[in-house]
Design an enzyme around this catalytic site. Structure first.
Site, mmCIF file in Angstrom:
data_model
loop_
_atom_site.group_PDB
_atom_site.id
_atom_site.type_symbol
_atom_site.label_atom_id
_atom_site.label_comp_id
_atom_site.label_asym_id
_atom_site.label_seq_id
_atom_site.Cartn_x
_atom_site.Cartn_y
_atom_site.Cartn_z
ATOM 1 N N GLU A 1 26.193 16.554 19.404
ATOM 2 C CA GLU A 1 26.940 17.173 18.314
ATOM 3 C C GLU A 1 27.699 16.116 17.493
ATOM 4 O O GLU A 1 27.739 16.187 16.266
ATOM 5 C CB GLU A 1 27.898 18.224 18.905
ATOM 6 C CG GLU A 1 28.786 18.937 17.916
ATOM 7 C CD GLU A 1 28.053 19.695 16.814
ATOM 8 O OE1 GLU A 1 26.821 19.832 16.878
ATOM 9 O OE2 GLU A 1 28.719 20.113 15.853
ATOM 10 N N ARG B 1 25.624 27.628 0.164
ATOM 11 C CA ARG B 1 24.246 28.066 0.418
ATOM 12 C C ARG B 1 23.205 27.201 -0.300
ATOM 13 O O ARG B 1 22.008 27.390 -0.123
ATOM 14 C CB ARG B 1 24.065 29.525 -0.016
ATOM 15 C CG ARG B 1 24.994 30.482 0.674
ATOM 16 C CD ARG B 1 24.798 31.876 0.166
ATOM 17 N NE ARG B 1 23.538 32.427 0.592
ATOM 18 C CZ ARG B 1 23.339 33.088 1.729
ATOM 19 N NH1 ARG B 1 24.348 33.265 2.554
ATOM 20 N NH2 ARG B 1 22.167 33.559 2.031
ATOM 21 N N CYS C 1 20.306 29.223 -1.037
ATOM 22 C CA CYS C 1 20.369 29.977 -2.288
ATOM 23 C C CYS C 1 21.379 31.110 -2.164
ATOM 24 O O CYS C 1 21.456 31.775 -1.138
ATOM 25 C CB CYS C 1 19.036 30.559 -2.715
ATOM 26 S SG CYS C 1 17.795 29.330 -3.069
ATOM 27 N N HIS D 1 16.569 3.855 29.593
ATOM 28 C CA HIS D 1 15.125 4.153 29.566
ATOM 29 C C HIS D 1 14.535 4.009 28.163
ATOM 30 O O HIS D 1 13.482 4.567 27.881
ATOM 31 C CB HIS D 1 14.870 5.558 30.106
ATOM 32 C CG HIS D 1 15.242 5.713 31.538
ATOM 33 N ND1 HIS D 1 14.555 5.095 32.561
ATOM 34 C CD2 HIS D 1 16.271 6.370 32.131
ATOM 35 C CE1 HIS D 1 15.117 5.388 33.721
ATOM 36 N NE2 HIS D 1 16.172 6.157 33.484
ATOM 37 N N GLU E 1 24.983 14.110 9.305
ATOM 38 C CA GLU E 1 24.789 15.092 8.234
ATOM 39 C C GLU E 1 25.782 14.955 7.092
ATOM 40 O O GLU E 1 25.464 15.307 5.963
ATOM 41 C CB GLU E 1 24.766 16.520 8.767
ATOM 42 C CG GLU E 1 26.077 17.074 9.201
ATOM 43 C CD GLU E 1 25.987 18.539 9.634
ATOM 44 O OE1 GLU E 1 25.290 19.319 8.985
ATOM 45 O OE2 GLU E 1 26.639 18.881 10.628
ATOM 46 N N ASN F 1 16.793 34.886 -3.442
ATOM 47 C CA ASN F 1 17.061 34.053 -2.265
ATOM 48 C C ASN F 1 16.004 34.426 -1.231
ATOM 49 O O ASN F 1 15.896 35.588 -0.865
ATOM 50 C CB ASN F 1 18.481 34.370 -1.756
ATOM 51 C CG ASN F 1 18.737 33.904 -0.331
ATOM 52 O OD1 ASN F 1 19.470 34.544 0.402
ATOM 53 N ND2 ASN F 1 18.146 32.813 0.070
ATOM 54 N N GLY F 2 15.217 33.444 -0.787
ATOM 55 C CA GLY F 2 14.166 33.737 0.197
ATOM 56 C C GLY F 2 12.860 33.109 -0.241
ATOM 57 O O GLY F 2 12.849 32.154 -1.021
ATOM 58 N N LYS G 1 27.059 15.600 13.539
ATOM 59 C CA LYS G 1 28.133 15.680 12.535
ATOM 60 C C LYS G 1 28.144 14.427 11.676
ATOM 61 O O LYS G 1 28.224 14.496 10.465
ATOM 62 C CB LYS G 1 29.510 15.837 13.183
ATOM 63 C CG LYS G 1 29.888 17.183 13.730
ATOM 64 C CD LYS G 1 30.088 18.275 12.719
ATOM 65 C CE LYS G 1 28.820 19.004 12.460
ATOM 66 N NZ LYS G 1 28.531 20.175 13.249
ATOM 67 N N TRP H 1 18.979 26.208 -3.373
ATOM 68 C CA TRP H 1 18.586 25.192 -2.400
ATOM 69 C C TRP H 1 17.071 25.163 -2.502
ATOM 70 O O TRP H 1 16.401 26.125 -2.126
ATOM 71 C CB TRP H 1 19.040 25.588 -1.005
ATOM 72 C CG TRP H 1 18.770 24.535 0.035
ATOM 73 C CD1 TRP H 1 19.513 23.424 0.291
ATOM 74 C CD2 TRP H 1 17.690 24.509 0.970
ATOM 75 N NE1 TRP H 1 18.962 22.707 1.316
ATOM 76 C CE2 TRP H 1 17.834 23.350 1.756
ATOM 77 C CE3 TRP H 1 16.590 25.336 1.214
ATOM 78 C CZ2 TRP H 1 16.940 23.005 2.766
ATOM 79 C CZ3 TRP H 1 15.709 24.988 2.222
ATOM 80 C CH2 TRP H 1 15.884 23.829 2.984
ATOM 81 N N LYS I 1 24.248 25.652 4.144
ATOM 82 C CA LYS I 1 24.626 26.430 5.309
ATOM 83 C C LYS I 1 23.711 27.651 5.330
ATOM 84 O O LYS I 1 23.177 28.040 4.304
ATOM 85 C CB LYS I 1 26.088 26.869 5.153
ATOM 86 C CG LYS I 1 26.723 27.180 6.484
ATOM 87 C CD LYS I 1 28.212 27.242 6.356
ATOM 88 C CE LYS I 1 28.850 27.538 7.681
ATOM 89 N NZ LYS I 1 28.838 26.404 8.611
HETATM 90 C C1 F6R Z 1 25.370 21.562 11.506
HETATM 91 C C2 F6R Z 1 25.116 22.965 11.285
HETATM 92 C C3 F6R Z 1 23.751 23.492 11.577
HETATM 93 C C4 F6R Z 1 23.827 24.936 12.064
HETATM 94 C C5 F6R Z 1 22.405 25.525 12.180
HETATM 95 C C6 F6R Z 1 22.427 26.922 12.746
HETATM 96 O O1 F6R Z 1 26.699 21.238 11.249
HETATM 97 O O2 F6R Z 1 25.976 23.698 10.854
HETATM 98 O O3 F6R Z 1 23.058 22.685 12.465
HETATM 99 O O4 F6R Z 1 24.467 24.969 13.305
HETATM 100 O O5 F6R Z 1 21.814 25.550 10.911
HETATM 101 O O6 F6R Z 1 23.188 27.778 11.957
HETATM 102 P P1 F6R Z 1 23.723 29.148 12.522
HETATM 103 O O7 F6R Z 1 24.733 28.851 13.563
HETATM 104 O O8 F6R Z 1 24.325 29.855 11.335
HETATM 105 O O9 F6R Z 1 22.548 29.870 13.075
#
Ligand code: F6R
Length: 609
Positions: free
Chosen positions: A482, A27, A2, A505, A489, A100-101, A486, A74, A604
């Site tokens: 990772e 967001r 949000c 295993h 997601e 937001n929250g 990537k 969000w 994010k």
């Molecule tokens: C994946 C991604 C997330 C963030 C996670 C932590 O591409 O971006 O997995 O890494 O939400 O976010 P931060 O680093 O802002 O604490």
């Protein structure tokens, strides 16, 4: 998670709020809305979906006015719908709130307000706020007093803004837990969840502290602390430019951020490294303390934890400090043991991730020192940690983290080498060779970026698959995690990363002619073991996509597809391997027609637990 924006000024309210929302779309993008005061009349528009939907609505039903608030959502409480979209209103529709929250006590408040005769239209927690403010105004309190009384009833974490027909040209705001900034341009004031939203207009900003609240009017900003005492505004220059928060000539922000990595590395190198010494000018811990650290507990989420897992190996190898890693959401609840020589390291791009922040607070409650690796040094984690290390990746807006990840790994590497040098651990020659190799990384990254056509071809193959497996060992086991994160997601292809040794295993059972296996096998001690993994997958008809050091003819011959990275020390290989993995995810998502910067269900900066 949000985003909120508010504006008072003479520019077109619709455009300022819309641009602000667009810059905050990372967001959340389930729905968006706006409420504007036109004289003493409050008018609202809401639309489900991305901000483009709200923009379309505003074209057919424009808004005019000179004070307004807006929101991009969000969803947490209630599905994405017009009814659940913010701003939320009281029953008379003369008070609007964006939030937001989470209000943790909303169910209790809602029941109380329903008893008082208030009618709720949405399933959100937010809707209690305008009704509460309304209730106190009906009890005879001024809009300001009613706002403060409302705040006192709300439990949980929030950044919120409210407008009322009875408080013409005034936007109330409050911050508790979720970020909120106030900004000013030329005779105009804004508020926003994050700085990119105000960059086109503002030249100065204030990062609000927890429990601060106040209001903006055409004449200025008034801020109070939690005790109701007036606070002198601490204006800071806004150093970001429009280009920093714009995708420029790139199709998506994620791609721009991938391509920025060599420049980020050059910036970090320039700050951290001179001919022979490593520097951490911002680090508040002294060398005696650093030399005495006996154990490091790294806690982070998602991509940041993957970076932490590589950092753990650096700490053990170069600083001889025993280190462990855990998801913040697990670490904080498993009653972690504290000892006097333990340091807790938090890693976060945003510095606002609720789980990681809770981990920091848990550490502090146990009297453990906290060092945070942060990209956003104005964040809540920055304020609550004992010391910080700045990632220097520049603003990262793409939901899928790329340049922040490699900057995290690079800064963890430098930190480990720095502590190692305080303890005189690395022989001079070895240290010089490693530093020379680190200096060469930006150009090696640029070389990898040139191989995008080859990666596009592999993406064309991957795009029709449902499952993929990523394998790596030691330094590149986290790379496998990772790479898989990537891909899943942003392309929605199921992907899992495993440590190569664990493959037999259990996960090997998944391999078939329809399941590609990405083998991360740069030169080094574990290359031979990765060839065994390749063979295991190949003999079960898995398609092999390998990431290898240039000129590795043996693995090339065995692979269906391969991507080469330049020669480098094994410990540095995750920094280079990250780039083709990011590009592979990106081009696969593009080939599947996905909206790379707005992956479904994600946002994010995850500010709820
Ligand atoms: C994946 C991604 C997330 C963030 C996670 C932590 O591409 O971006 O997995 O890494 O939400 O976010 P931060 O680093 O802002 O604490």
């Amino acid at each position: 998670m949000c985003g909120i924006v508010g504006y008072i000024g003479s520019k077109s309210i619709e455009s300022v709020l819309l641009v602000g929302l667009q810059k905050l779309e990372y967001r959340g993008y389930d729905s968006a809305g706006m409420a504007v005061l036109n004289g003493d009349e409050l008018v609202t528009r809401k639309a489900v979906g991305k901000i483009a939907e709200l923009e379309k609505l505003l074209k057919s039903s424009p808004l005019i006015g000179n004070a307004g608030i807006a929101h991009t959502r969000w969803a947490t409480h209630g599905e994405p719908s017009t009814i659940n979209a913010h701003p939320h209103l009281n029953n008379q529709k003369d008070i609007a709130v964006v939030h937001n929250g989470i209000f943790e006590n909303y169910a209790k408040l809602r029941a109380e307000l329903v008893d008082d005769g208030y009618v709720f239209v949405s399933e959100t927690d937010t809707e209690v706020a305008p009704h509460l403010m309304d209730k106190y105004m009906h009890e005879g309190f001024s809009s300001e007093e009613a706002f403060v009384r409302m705040l006192k009833r709300l439990e949980g974490q929030y950044a919120l803004a409210a407008i009322s027909e009875k408080a013409e040209r005034k936007i109330f705001f409050a911050r508790k837990g979720s970020p909120l900034i106030i900004a000013r341009g030329n005779n105009e004031y804004l508020l926003a969840s994050d700085i990119p939203a105000v960059v086109p207009i503002a030249h100065e900003a204030i990062y609000l502290e927890n429990d601060q609240w106040g209001y903006i009017t055409p004449a200025g900003v008034t801020i109070f602390n939690g005790n109701g005492e007036k606070v002198e505004p601490a204006w800071q220059a806004v150093s970001l430019s429009v280009e920093d928060v714009d995708k420029g000539d790139f199709e998506y922000l994620m791609l721009k951020e991938i391509y920025e990595q060599p420049d980020v590395f050059e910036r970090v190198l320039k700050t951290r490294l001179d001919d022979t010494f490593i520097h951490f000018p911002e680090l508040k811990f002294n060398k005696d303390y650093l030399a005495r650290i006996g154990r490091i507990l790294i806690q982070a989420c998602g991509t940041s934890l993957n970076a932490g897992m590589i950092g753990r190996m650096y700490l053990e190898q170069f600083a001889h400090i025993s280190a462990e890693t855990d998801y913040s959401s697990e670490w904080r609840y498993r009653n972690p043991l504290a000892s006097g020589d333990s340091l807790v390291v938090g890693i976060s791009q945003s510095g606002e991730t609720a789980d990681t922040l809770a981990g920091v607070r848990e550490a502090k409650a146990k009297f453990m020192r906290v060092l945070s690796f942060l990209n956003n040094v104005n964040s809540t984690m920055a304020r609550e940690s004992d010391a910080l290390i700045e990632l220097m990746a520049g603003t990262e807006i793409g939901v899928a983290s790329t340049k922040a990840f490699t900057a995290q790994v690079l800064n963890l590497l430098f930190f480990s080498l720095y502590v190692g040098s305080i303890k005189w651990l690395l022989p001079a020659e070895e240290r010089r060779e490693l530093l020379d190799e680190i200096r060469a990384l930006p150009d090696k990254m640029r070389q990898i970026l040139k191989s995008h056509e080859r990666i596009k071809e592999i993406a064309e193959f991957l795009k029709d698959k449902n499952d993929t497996i990523f394998l790596g060992r030691t330094y590149n086991y986290p790379s496998a995690l990772e790479g898989a994160l990537k891909l899943k997601e942003i392309s929605y292809i199921h992907a899992s990363g495993y440590a190569g040794g664990e493959f037999k295993h259990g996960p090997l059972a998944l391999v078939s002619d329809n399941v590609p296996v990405v083998i991360i096998a740069p030169q080094g001690d574990i290359r031979a073991k990765m060839i065994s993994n390749l063979k295991e997958a190949q003999s079960r008809k898995g398609t092999i996509i390998s990431i290898i050091t240039e000129g590795d003819e043996e693995i090339k011959k065995e692979s269906d597809f391969y991507i080469e990275i330049p020669k480098c020390a094994e410990s540095l290989s995750p920094l280079l391997v990250a780039v083709p993995l990011q590009l592979l995810a990106y081009y696969t998502a593009i080939a599947r027609g996905c909206d790379v910067d707005r992956p479904r269900n994600l946002a994010k900066s995850v500010t709820v637990e």
